[in-house]
Scaffold this active site. Structure first.
Site, PDB file in Angstrom:
ATOM      1  N   ARG A   1       0.837  -1.205   0.000  1.00  0.00           N
ATOM      2  CA  ARG A   1       0.000   0.000   0.000  1.00  0.00           C
ATOM      3  C   ARG A   1       0.873   1.258   0.000  1.00  0.00           C
ATOM      4  NH1 ARG A   1      -0.910   4.274  -0.217  1.00  0.00           N
ATOM      5  NH2 ARG A   1      -2.665   5.539   0.442  1.00  0.00           N
TER       6      ARG A   1
ATOM      7  N   LEU B   1      -0.940   7.207   8.830  1.00  0.00           N
ATOM      8  CA  LEU B   1      -2.108   6.330   8.845  1.00  0.00           C
ATOM      9  C   LEU B   1      -1.919   5.181   7.856  1.00  0.00           C
ATOM     10  CD1 LEU B   1      -4.937   9.047   8.834  1.00  0.00           C
ATOM     11  CD2 LEU B   1      -3.890   7.923  10.787  1.00  0.00           C
ATOM     12  N   PRO B   2      -0.913   4.328   8.100  1.00  0.00           N
ATOM     13  CA  PRO B   2      -0.735   3.188   7.193  1.00  0.00           C
ATOM     14  C   PRO B   2      -1.973   2.292   7.240  1.00  0.00           C
ATOM     15  CG  PRO B   2       0.635   2.939   9.145  1.00  0.00           C
ATOM     16  CD  PRO B   2       0.002   4.299   9.229  1.00  0.00           C
ATOM     17  N   HIS B   3      -2.345   1.742   6.101  1.00  0.00           N
ATOM     18  CA  HIS B   3      -3.523   0.889   6.048  1.00  0.00           C
ATOM     19  C   HIS B   3      -3.398  -0.109   4.908  1.00  0.00           C
ATOM     20  CE1 HIS B   3      -4.285   4.546   3.686  1.00  0.00           C
ATOM     21  NE2 HIS B   3      -4.959   3.769   2.859  1.00  0.00           N
ATOM     22  N   ALA B   4      -4.143  -1.198   5.045  1.00  0.00           N
ATOM     23  CA  ALA B   4      -4.097  -2.244   4.027  1.00  0.00           C
ATOM     24  C   ALA B   4      -5.341  -3.111   4.123  1.00  0.00           C
ATOM     25  CB  ALA B   4      -2.849  -3.113   4.213  1.00  0.00           C
TER      26      ALA B   4
END
Length: 154
Positions: free
Chosen positions: A50, A64-67
């Site tokens: 991501r 705000l890392p997200h996957a």
């Protein structure tokens, strides 16, 4: 939706030794594994994939890392406070010391976006970030993140 519905107290940690974005993702993967039962390596790979699309550092020391993750049944999260800020390639070019990682089921559409918006609104409030930075106790951090007035302040 409230933060307490996606963030468990045991998924909140303070890290003292994350030296890079990759190392932070490894720490987040280990935390997601121990607190949420997720596969640590798959978590790291999903976050890195991501991140390759564009940095998730939103500015003011926040990332705000997200996957999306196969096998998840609901949106889940981990929160990490860093004792020493790291370079994250943020939009404002400032290092980050707050990382709120979100994980969503592959088929989650609107729920993932609602969770991302909620976290973003919460961490955009300067007073919330100041309280978080003034505390290095995971229980206190969880309480700050999940108190209703923090969410409504945005």
């Amino acid at each position: 939706m409230e933060l307490s519905s996606i963030l468990k107290p045991e998924a909140v940690r303070v890290f003292s030794a994350a030296s890079s974005k990759k190392r932070l993702f490894q720490e987040i993967g280990e935390l997601a594994s121990s607190a949420l039962g997720m596969n640590a390596q798959a978590t790291v790979e999903a976050l890195m994939e991501r991140e390759s699309l564009g940095p998730t550092g939103v500015g003011n020391g926040v990332a705000l890392p997200h996957a999306r993750m196969p096998g998840l049944e609901q949106v889940s999260a981990v929160f990490v406070m860093l004792e020493k800020p790291i370079d994250f390639g943020s939009v404002d070019r400032q290092p980050i010391d707050i990382a709120f990682a979100l994980f969503a089921p592959e088929e989650a559409g609107v729920e993932h976006l609602k969770a991302l918006a909620l976290v973003s609104r919460t961490l955009r409030v300067p007073a919330v970030c100041a309280k978080l930075r003034a505390n290095l106790n995971p229980g206190t951090l969880y309480a700050i993140l999940t108190e209703p007035q923090a969410v409504q302040a945005a």
